[in-house]
Design a protein around this motif. Structure first.
Motif, PDB file in Angstrom:
ATOM      1  N   ASP A 159      36.431 -50.582 -60.789  1.00 21.96           N
ATOM      2  CA  ASP A 159      36.333 -51.222 -59.498  1.00 21.96           C
ATOM      3  C   ASP A 159      36.266 -52.628 -59.231  1.00 21.96           C
ATOM      4  O   ASP A 159      36.932 -53.212 -58.432  1.00 21.96           O
ATOM      5  N   GLU A 160      35.670 -53.398 -60.226  1.00 18.57           N
ATOM      6  CA  GLU A 160      35.560 -54.882 -60.121  1.00 18.57           C
ATOM      7  C   GLU A 160      36.865 -55.549 -60.344  1.00 18.57           C
ATOM      8  O   GLU A 160      37.281 -56.193 -59.799  1.00 18.57           O
ATOM      9  N   PHE A 161      37.521 -54.809 -61.544  1.00 14.85           N
ATOM     10  CA  PHE A 161      38.605 -55.433 -61.694  1.00 14.85           C
ATOM     11  C   PHE A 161      39.946 -55.040 -60.783  1.00 14.85           C
ATOM     12  O   PHE A 161      40.590 -56.127 -60.242  1.00 14.85           O
ATOM     13  N   THR A 162      39.749 -53.974 -60.012  1.00 10.45           N
ATOM     14  CA  THR A 162      40.513 -53.776 -58.851  1.00 10.45           C
ATOM     15  C   THR A 162      40.255 -54.735 -57.722  1.00 10.45           C
ATOM     16  O   THR A 162      41.400 -55.127 -57.066  1.00 10.45           O
ATOM     17  N   VAL A 189      37.678 -50.034 -50.446  1.00 11.68           N
ATOM     18  CA  VAL A 189      37.688 -50.828 -49.298  1.00 11.68           C
ATOM     19  C   VAL A 189      36.438 -51.611 -49.136  1.00 11.68           C
ATOM     20  O   VAL A 189      36.372 -52.918 -48.758  1.00 11.68           O
ATOM     21  N   PRO A 190      35.121 -50.992 -49.247  1.00 12.87           N
ATOM     22  CA  PRO A 190      33.909 -51.878 -48.956  1.00 12.87           C
ATOM     23  C   PRO A 190      33.665 -52.793 -49.965  1.00 12.87           C
ATOM     24  O   PRO A 190      33.218 -54.024 -49.784  1.00 12.87           O
ATOM     25  N   GLU A 191      34.361 -52.624 -51.359  1.00 12.69           N
ATOM     26  CA  GLU A 191      34.067 -53.574 -52.255  1.00 12.69           C
ATOM     27  C   GLU A 191      35.044 -54.776 -52.300  1.00 12.69           C
ATOM     28  O   GLU A 191      34.611 -55.868 -52.464  1.00 12.69           O
ATOM     29  N   LEU A 192      36.264 -54.516 -51.683  1.00 12.10           N
ATOM     30  CA  LEU A 192      37.011 -55.800 -51.107  1.00 12.10           C
ATOM     31  C   LEU A 192      36.585 -56.508 -49.991  1.00 12.10           C
ATOM     32  O   LEU A 192      36.310 -57.749 -49.996  1.00 12.10           O
ATOM     33  N   ALA A 193      35.892 -55.873 -49.100  1.00 11.69           N
ATOM     34  CA  ALA A 193      35.413 -56.308 -47.976  1.00 11.69           C
ATOM     35  C   ALA A 193      33.982 -57.268 -48.475  1.00 11.69           C
ATOM     36  O   ALA A 193      34.120 -58.372 -47.900  1.00 11.69           O
ATOM     37  N   ARG A 245      30.004 -58.714 -60.206  1.00 11.65           N
ATOM     38  CA  ARG A 245      31.337 -59.049 -59.751  1.00 11.65           C
ATOM     39  C   ARG A 245      31.553 -60.506 -59.867  1.00 11.65           C
ATOM     40  O   ARG A 245      30.830 -61.347 -59.644  1.00 11.65           O
ATOM     41  N   ALA A 246      32.648 -60.504 -60.613  1.00  3.63           N
ATOM     42  CA  ALA A 246      33.105 -62.119 -60.970  1.00  3.63           C
ATOM     43  C   ALA A 246      33.956 -62.691 -59.584  1.00  3.63           C
ATOM     44  O   ALA A 246      34.366 -62.022 -58.774  1.00  3.63           O
ATOM     45  N   VAL A 247      33.521 -64.128 -59.342  1.00  3.67           N
ATOM     46  CA  VAL A 247      34.124 -64.451 -58.053  1.00  3.67           C
ATOM     47  C   VAL A 247      35.413 -65.233 -58.453  1.00  3.67           C
ATOM     48  O   VAL A 247      35.427 -66.125 -59.385  1.00  3.67           O
ATOM     49  N   VAL A 248      36.246 -64.913 -57.791  1.00  8.19           N
ATOM     50  CA  VAL A 248      37.582 -65.361 -57.818  1.00  8.19           C
ATOM     51  C   VAL A 248      37.870 -66.757 -57.102  1.00  8.19           C
ATOM     52  O   VAL A 248      37.541 -66.745 -55.917  1.00  8.19           O
ATOM     53  N   PHE A 249      37.982 -67.605 -57.933  1.00  6.44           N
ATOM     54  CA  PHE A 249      38.314 -68.995 -57.376  1.00  6.44           C
ATOM     55  C   PHE A 249      39.812 -69.471 -57.599  1.00  6.44           C
ATOM     56  O   PHE A 249      40.374 -69.188 -58.519  1.00  6.44           O
ATOM     57  N   PHE A 250      40.290 -69.815 -56.691  1.00  5.67           N
ATOM     58  CA  PHE A 250      41.669 -70.806 -56.929  1.00  5.67           C
ATOM     59  C   PHE A 250      41.747 -71.486 -55.400  1.00  5.67           C
ATOM     60  O   PHE A 250      41.543 -71.341 -54.462  1.00  5.67           O
ATOM     61  N   THR A 251      42.649 -72.676 -55.816  1.00  9.28           N
ATOM     62  CA  THR A 251      43.069 -73.549 -54.481  1.00  9.28           C
ATOM     63  C   THR A 251      44.257 -72.932 -54.037  1.00  9.28           C
ATOM     64  O   THR A 251      45.189 -72.482 -54.572  1.00  9.28           O
ATOM     65  N   LEU A 252      44.283 -72.897 -52.559  1.00  9.20           N
ATOM     66  CA  LEU A 252      45.254 -72.569 -52.021  1.00  9.20           C
ATOM     67  C   LEU A 252      46.157 -73.645 -51.394  1.00  9.20           C
ATOM     68  O   LEU A 252      45.693 -74.757 -51.037  1.00  9.20           O
TER      69      LEU A 252
END
Length: 484
Positions: free
Chosen positions: A165-168, A203-207, A6-13
């Motif tokens: 799943d990963e994309f979503t 749900v668990p994948e997002l969690a 799974r790719a880790v999503v990074f961005f600045t808030l």
């Protein structure tokens, strides 16, 4: 099949700080409006406040709908509909609801057939108030995900070739953080994720993604728990439960069930290469086409061409060597899907929800079957994620309507049994309004409950008891063990 890490999503808030305008009721009108300090009317939150939804009942809470762009370069945007809690919205938690499919709309199902405050009425002519809406207990956020579902879209055609799943999970995670920029007061709110069916994987994948990224304080989301109804969990046990349930409920013959038991290895990706196995499972699906697989004991919608599609789901799965469960259309009111399609394909409705200018109609469907048939990435089991979240102290509740043949109670019991969790409170009935609503068993880190006489979309069948169950989940209390 192989799964990419799974790719880790990074961005600045970038937190948007602004003064909060006071809210006034405009006498004689049916909807809320914002008024700033100068007294001029504005919508706020990027113009997403819904003010003129056709046929909307009079309510005392605000709701918002619109798009959040999750990828500027590719033009990916997800559609949401958010309802504030009916009372004390500043004090109540935020709950994200997801439907599955994959390819089906959380707005069309969850929001306006099951647990939202407005339910589609007969023939899609309008909506009616839901007395058992879950926004009595929480602020409810419904998301059409991934792109291609409902009003959600991408301007880059190749995006649709990568759905899985990963994309979503990554797009939904990005959506959440960008949604918090629109609604900064919810940024540190207690947060839960809920859903049903294939959302048992979403749900668990997002969690897990939230939990992993919470190590970065700037990305922290106050995730307290997840709630899943009739969820796809572990493909092998989901299939075994489905065929065992069909046999135990007299949908298929002893002979068909015996062939499946002797020839099918659902833990193998080569399951469908066994001709005897594939023919016997086809027989199960054939029999389920005669009734509503989602609700064994209610009528089908006669003349519903969507449910008579002869395309073989099993052959598609054999071709891509996938053990994903089949998607067959249906529901409690067997014609509700048609009502939803009629309602959301109205120009005035689309304009009110900020998806159309009121002149150009956007095509909306409750399920995009092209997404299901092309789904490229799915986890065979989310039980390892369960174990990870349980170890982290995140609440997990699972429930099953016991007349659902699609992801039947047996599938879920088999999957939970595979975890081998210690039992904290033994199997017992739970009650609502002095009647047995179902049975419940509490494990170390997980609660499982059934809903007696409910099909796949439990709140459609048991609206009052499902609301009571939802309330118990939010408060971390056991479902009632007393009839009185």
């Amino acid at each position: 099949m192989c799964f990419r890490p799974r790719a880790v999503v990074f961005f600045t808030l970038v937190l948007i700080v602004s003064s909060v305008p006071s809210l006034h009721r405009v006498t004689g009108e049916r909807h809320w409006r914002w008024r700033d300090e100068k007294g001029s009317s504005s919508l706020g939150n990027g113009g997403d406040l819904v003010t003129d939804l056709p046929g909307q009942p009079l309510v005392n809470f605000r709701h918002y709908a619109g798009y959040v762009t999750v990828n500027e370069n590719y033009g990916r945007a997800l559609f949401y509909w958010f309802y504030e809690a009916m009372s004390q919205p500043d004090e109540k938690p935020l709950v994200l609801w997801l439907n599955g499919g994959p390819g089906c709309s959380s707005v069309g199902y969850g929001a306006t057939q099951e647990i939202g405050p407005f339910i589609v009425d007969t023939d899609g002519r309008g909506i009616k108030f839901n007395n058992f809406s879950w926004n009595k207990e929480a602020n409810m956020l419904f998301l059409e995900s991934p792109i291609g579902v409902g009003f959600s879209y991408s301007n880059t055609s190749t995006d649709y070739d990568n759905l899985g799943d990963e994309f979503t999970a990554n797009d939904t995670y990005t959506f959440l953080h960008k949604w918090f920029l629109k609604f900064p007061s919810y940024r540190k709110r207690t947060f839960y994720i809920a859903g049903e069916s294939y959302a048992g994987k979403y749900v668990p994948e997002l969690a897990e993604l939230i939990y992993d990224n919470n190590k970065d304080p700037s990305l922290y989301i106050e995730l307290n728990g997840i709630l899943m109804g009739n969820p796809e969990t572990y493909d092998a046990e989901d299939w075994r439960g489905m065929v065992d349930y069909a046999w135990s409920h007299a949908v298929v013959s002893d002979e068909t069930h015996k062939i499946i038991a002797e020839t099918c290895d659902f833990k193998s990706n080569d399951t469908w290469s066994n001709e005897d196995c594939s023919e016997a499972v086809d027989e199960v699906l054939k029999q389920y086409k005669e009734i509503d697989i989602f609700s064994l004991y209610t009528p089908v919608c006669i003349g519903d061409t969507a449910s008579s599609d002869d395309k073989s789901v099993l052959k598609v799965m054999m071709k891509r060597k996938s053990n994903m469960m089949p998607r067959i259309l249906g529901g409690f009111d067997p014609c509700l899907d048609g009502y939803a399609n009629a309602f959301y394909n109205r120009l005035d409705v689309q304009k009110a929800l900020h998806v159309s200018d009121g002149h150009h109609l956007r095509n909306w469907s409750i399920c995009n079957m092209d997404i299901f048939y092309s789904w490229a990435d799915t986890k065979a089991s989310v039980l390892p994620i369960y174990q990870k979240l349980i170890a982290a102290g995140i609440r997990i509740w699972v429930y099953s309507g016991d007349t659902d043949g699609r992801v039947p109670v047996l599938s879920t019991r088999y999957s939970i049994s595979a975890l081998g969790l210690p039992i904290i409170k033994a199997w017992r009935p739970w009650y609502h309004e002095k009647q047995v609503s179902g049975w419940v068993q509490e494990y170390e880190g997980l609660t499982f409950a059934t809903f007696r006489g409910a099909g796949h979309a439990v709140p459609c069948f048991k609206p009052s008891s499902s609301l009571a169950f939802f309330s118990a989940f939010l408060h971390g209390e056991s479902p009632s063990s007393s009839r009185y």
